[in-house]
Motif scaffolding. Sequence first.
Motif, PDB file in Angstrom:
ATOM      1  N   PHE A  70      -6.630  -0.860  -7.485  1.00 48.10           N
ATOM      2  CA  PHE A  70      -5.418  -0.937  -6.672  1.00 48.10           C
ATOM      3  C   PHE A  70      -4.874   0.475  -6.532  1.00 48.10           C
ATOM      4  CE2 PHE A  70      -1.224  -1.690  -5.257  1.00 48.10           C
ATOM      5  CZ  PHE A  70      -1.083  -3.021  -4.887  1.00 48.10           C
ATOM      6  N   SER A  71      -4.920   1.015  -5.329  1.00 46.42           N
ATOM      7  CA  SER A  71      -4.324   2.326  -5.079  1.00 46.42           C
ATOM      8  C   SER A  71      -3.635   2.306  -3.718  1.00 46.42           C
ATOM      9  CB  SER A  71      -5.362   3.450  -5.146  1.00 46.42           C
ATOM     10  OG  SER A  71      -6.270   3.353  -4.081  1.00 46.42           O
ATOM     11  N   VAL A  72      -2.662   3.176  -3.616  1.00 46.02           N
ATOM     12  CA  VAL A  72      -1.889   3.292  -2.383  1.00 46.02           C
ATOM     13  C   VAL A  72      -1.819   4.770  -2.040  1.00 46.02           C
ATOM     14  CG1 VAL A  72       0.322   2.811  -1.251  1.00 46.02           C
ATOM     15  CG2 VAL A  72      -0.473   1.317  -3.109  1.00 46.02           C
ATOM     16  N   GLN A  73      -2.158   5.108  -0.802  1.00 42.79           N
ATOM     17  CA  GLN A  73      -1.999   6.479  -0.338  1.00 42.79           C
ATOM     18  C   GLN A  73      -0.969   6.483   0.784  1.00 42.79           C
ATOM     19  OE1 GLN A  73      -5.426   8.549   1.229  1.00 42.79           O
ATOM     20  NE2 GLN A  73      -4.406  10.512   0.988  1.00 42.79           N
ATOM     21  N   VAL A  74      -0.006   7.392   0.674  1.00 42.40           N
ATOM     22  CA  VAL A  74       1.049   7.502   1.675  1.00 42.40           C
ATOM     23  C   VAL A  74       0.993   8.906   2.261  1.00 42.40           C
ATOM     24  CG1 VAL A  74       3.509   7.238   2.146  1.00 42.40           C
ATOM     25  CG2 VAL A  74       2.449   5.941   0.282  1.00 42.40           C
ATOM     26  N   THR A  75       0.961   8.976   3.584  1.00 41.85           N
ATOM     27  CA  THR A  75       0.889  10.264   4.253  1.00 41.85           C
ATOM     28  C   THR A  75       1.938  10.338   5.360  1.00 41.85           C
ATOM     29  OG1 THR A  75      -0.779   9.455   5.804  1.00 41.85           O
ATOM     30  CG2 THR A  75      -1.578  10.558   3.809  1.00 41.85           C
ATOM     31  N   LEU A  91       4.230   8.334   9.507  1.00 37.47           N
ATOM     32  CA  LEU A  91       4.182   7.786   8.154  1.00 37.47           C
ATOM     33  C   LEU A  91       3.185   6.638   8.089  1.00 37.47           C
ATOM     34  CD1 LEU A  91       7.983   7.757   7.287  1.00 37.47           C
ATOM     35  CD2 LEU A  91       6.208   9.178   6.235  1.00 37.47           C
ATOM     36  N   THR A  92       2.310   6.699   7.102  1.00 38.03           N
ATOM     37  CA  THR A  92       1.288   5.680   6.918  1.00 38.03           C
ATOM     38  C   THR A  92       1.200   5.310   5.450  1.00 38.03           C
ATOM     39  OG1 THR A  92       0.005   6.592   8.753  1.00 38.03           O
ATOM     40  CG2 THR A  92      -1.151   5.113   7.253  1.00 38.03           C
ATOM     41  N   VAL A  93       1.215   4.014   5.164  1.00 36.76           N
ATOM     42  CA  VAL A  93       0.995   3.489   3.823  1.00 36.76           C
ATOM     43  C   VAL A  93      -0.339   2.756   3.863  1.00 36.76           C
ATOM     44  CG1 VAL A  93       1.849   1.950   2.017  1.00 36.76           C
ATOM     45  CG2 VAL A  93       3.472   3.238   3.445  1.00 36.76           C
ATOM     46  N   GLU A  94      -1.311   3.264   3.113  1.00 39.09           N
ATOM     47  CA  GLU A  94      -2.648   2.664   3.105  1.00 39.09           C
ATOM     48  C   GLU A  94      -2.941   2.086   1.731  1.00 39.09           C
ATOM     49  OE1 GLU A  94      -7.294   3.939   3.744  1.00 39.09           O
ATOM     50  OE2 GLU A  94      -5.724   5.116   4.710  1.00 39.09           O
ATOM     51  N   LEU A  95      -3.141   0.772   1.704  1.00 38.23           N
ATOM     52  CA  LEU A  95      -3.465   0.063   0.464  1.00 38.23           C
ATOM     53  C   LEU A  95      -4.977  -0.061   0.334  1.00 38.23           C
ATOM     54  CD1 LEU A  95      -0.798  -2.369   1.469  1.00 38.23           C
ATOM     55  CD2 LEU A  95      -0.784  -1.527  -0.874  1.00 38.23           C
ATOM     56  N   ARG A  96      -5.485   0.300  -0.830  1.00 34.87           N
ATOM     57  CA  ARG A  96      -6.918   0.144  -1.131  1.00 34.87           C
ATOM     58  C   ARG A  96      -7.009  -0.749  -2.358  1.00 34.87           C
ATOM     59  NH1 ARG A  96      -7.068   6.341  -0.521  1.00 34.87           N
ATOM     60  NH2 ARG A  96      -7.432   6.560   1.706  1.00 34.87           N
ATOM     61  N   VAL A  97      -7.304  -2.018  -2.115  1.00 31.29           N
ATOM     62  CA  VAL A  97      -7.280  -3.005  -3.182  1.00 31.29           C
ATOM     63  C   VAL A  97      -8.577  -3.799  -3.153  1.00 31.29           C
ATOM     64  CG1 VAL A  97      -5.967  -4.892  -4.217  1.00 31.29           C
ATOM     65  CG2 VAL A  97      -4.782  -3.205  -2.798  1.00 31.29           C
ATOM     66  N   THR A  98      -9.177  -3.964  -4.317  1.00 35.01           N
ATOM     67  CA  THR A  98     -10.352  -4.825  -4.436  1.00 35.01           C
ATOM     68  C   THR A  98     -10.079  -5.887  -5.488  1.00 35.01           C
ATOM     69  OG1 THR A  98     -11.431  -3.414  -6.084  1.00 35.01           O
ATOM     70  CG2 THR A  98     -11.944  -2.986  -3.758  1.00 35.01           C
ATOM     71  N   PHE A  99     -10.673  -7.041  -5.280  1.00 30.92           N
ATOM     72  CA  PHE A  99     -10.510  -8.174  -6.184  1.00 30.92           C
ATOM     73  C   PHE A  99     -11.887  -8.665  -6.631  1.00 30.92           C
ATOM     74  CE2 PHE A  99      -6.773  -8.190  -3.422  1.00 30.92           C
ATOM     75  CZ  PHE A  99      -5.761  -8.227  -4.367  1.00 30.92           C
ATOM     76  N   PRO A 100     -11.932  -9.375  -7.738  1.00 34.65           N
ATOM     77  CA  PRO A 100     -13.223  -9.868  -8.234  1.00 34.65           C
ATOM     78  C   PRO A 100     -13.809 -10.937  -7.312  1.00 34.65           C
ATOM     79  CG  PRO A 100     -11.423 -10.757  -9.543  1.00 34.65           C
ATOM     80  CD  PRO A 100     -10.819  -9.760  -8.596  1.00 34.65           C
ATOM     81  N   GLU A 101     -15.089 -11.134  -7.451  1.00 37.80           N
ATOM     82  CA  GLU A 101     -15.761 -12.207  -6.710  1.00 37.80           C
ATOM     83  C   GLU A 101     -15.249 -13.559  -7.204  1.00 37.80           C
ATOM     84  OE1 GLU A 101     -17.798 -11.815  -4.099  1.00 37.80           O
ATOM     85  OE2 GLU A 101     -17.377  -9.677  -4.317  1.00 37.80           O
ATOM     86  N   GLY A 102     -15.356 -14.558  -6.361  1.00 36.53           N
ATOM     87  CA  GLY A 102     -14.961 -15.908  -6.745  1.00 36.53           C
ATOM     88  C   GLY A 102     -13.775 -16.399  -5.950  1.00 36.53           C
ATOM     89  N   ALA A 103     -13.393 -17.635  -6.219  1.00 35.27           N
ATOM     90  CA  ALA A 103     -12.334 -18.294  -5.456  1.00 35.27           C
ATOM     91  C   ALA A 103     -10.985 -17.582  -5.602  1.00 35.27           C
ATOM     92  CB  ALA A 103     -12.211 -19.752  -5.880  1.00 35.27           C
ATOM     93  N   ALA A 104     -10.646 -17.155  -6.822  1.00 38.54           N
ATOM     94  CA  ALA A 104      -9.357 -16.480  -7.026  1.00 38.54           C
ATOM     95  C   ALA A 104      -9.325 -15.146  -6.279  1.00 38.54           C
ATOM     96  CB  ALA A 104      -9.096 -16.274  -8.515  1.00 38.54           C
ATOM     97  N   ALA A 116       1.046  -7.362   2.785  1.00 38.58           N
ATOM     98  CA  ALA A 116       1.390  -6.036   3.331  1.00 38.58           C
ATOM     99  C   ALA A 116       2.374  -6.175   4.489  1.00 38.58           C
ATOM    100  CB  ALA A 116       0.129  -5.304   3.772  1.00 38.58           C
ATOM    101  N   ARG A 117       2.166  -7.147   5.361  1.00 39.32           N
ATOM    102  CA  ARG A 117       3.092  -7.378   6.483  1.00 39.32           C
ATOM    103  C   ARG A 117       4.467  -7.804   5.984  1.00 39.32           C
ATOM    104  NH1 ARG A 117      -1.334  -9.904   8.585  1.00 39.32           N
ATOM    105  NH2 ARG A 117      -0.454 -11.958   8.174  1.00 39.32           N
ATOM    106  N   MET A 118       4.496  -8.707   4.987  1.00 42.43           N
ATOM    107  CA  MET A 118       5.769  -9.170   4.434  1.00 42.43           C
ATOM    108  C   MET A 118       6.547  -7.998   3.836  1.00 42.43           C
ATOM    109  SD  MET A 118       4.593 -12.754   2.631  1.00 42.43           S
ATOM    110  CE  MET A 118       6.024 -12.789   1.578  1.00 42.43           C
ATOM    111  N   SER A 119       5.839  -7.125   3.120  1.00 38.40           N
ATOM    112  CA  SER A 119       6.492  -5.960   2.539  1.00 38.40           C
ATOM    113  C   SER A 119       7.085  -5.088   3.630  1.00 38.40           C
ATOM    114  CB  SER A 119       5.498  -5.158   1.700  1.00 38.40           C
ATOM    115  OG  SER A 119       6.122  -4.012   1.168  1.00 38.40           O
ATOM    116  N   HIS A 120       6.287  -4.797   4.637  1.00 39.57           N
ATOM    117  CA  HIS A 120       6.731  -3.937   5.738  1.00 39.57           C
ATOM    118  C   HIS A 120       7.870  -4.560   6.542  1.00 39.57           C
ATOM    119  CE1 HIS A 120       6.680  -2.335   9.868  1.00 39.57           C
ATOM    120  NE2 HIS A 120       6.467  -1.185   9.266  1.00 39.57           N
ATOM    121  N   ASP A 121       7.757  -5.850   6.829  1.00 43.94           N
ATOM    122  CA  ASP A 121       8.697  -6.508   7.734  1.00 43.94           C
ATOM    123  C   ASP A 121      10.015  -6.913   7.088  1.00 43.94           C
ATOM    124  OD1 ASP A 121       6.798  -6.235   9.703  1.00 43.94           O
ATOM    125  OD2 ASP A 121       6.137  -8.329   9.624  1.00 43.94           O
TER     126      ASP A 121
END
Length: 142
Positions: A70-75, A91-104, A116-121
């Motif tokens: 989980f990383s966020v780069q803001v420029t 201004l740009t907020v770029e989220l780089r997030v990976t999750f494990p394989e599987g249903a969760a 991300a939209r909810m946060s922004h909006d």
Amino acid sequence: MADDTLRSVTLQRTSLGQYEVHNARGGTIVVGVGDGTDFTPVELLLAALGSCTGADVDYITSKRAEPDSFSVQVTGDKVRDETGGNRLVNLTVELRVTFPEGAAGDAAREALPRAARMSHDRLCTVSRTVALGTPVDTRTEP
């Protein structure tokens, strides 16, 4: 009764262009003007944008799965012109997030763009304040 909507920090000058910032919970950071390694005010603004958005997204997606990364780069680009003075654009907020394989992990990946939209909006106070252009009242005391 205390006003639970008020947010504040206090700055204390330590030397020319260097300040200690204190919050009500006892936290302290040092802010500089770019001469050393201390964060500048602009970098703190970028950090505030990223950490606000990151926290919103983290709380929403981590209910489904703990991220593998989980990383966020803001420029932003600093500009100066006659009409707006010094300010940031692009201004740009770029989220780089990976999750494990599987249903969760699949559920978390599916929730990521919506979070991300909810946060922004509506959720991130910092980005909402910047986007709406809230006026700043600067005062001096004798």
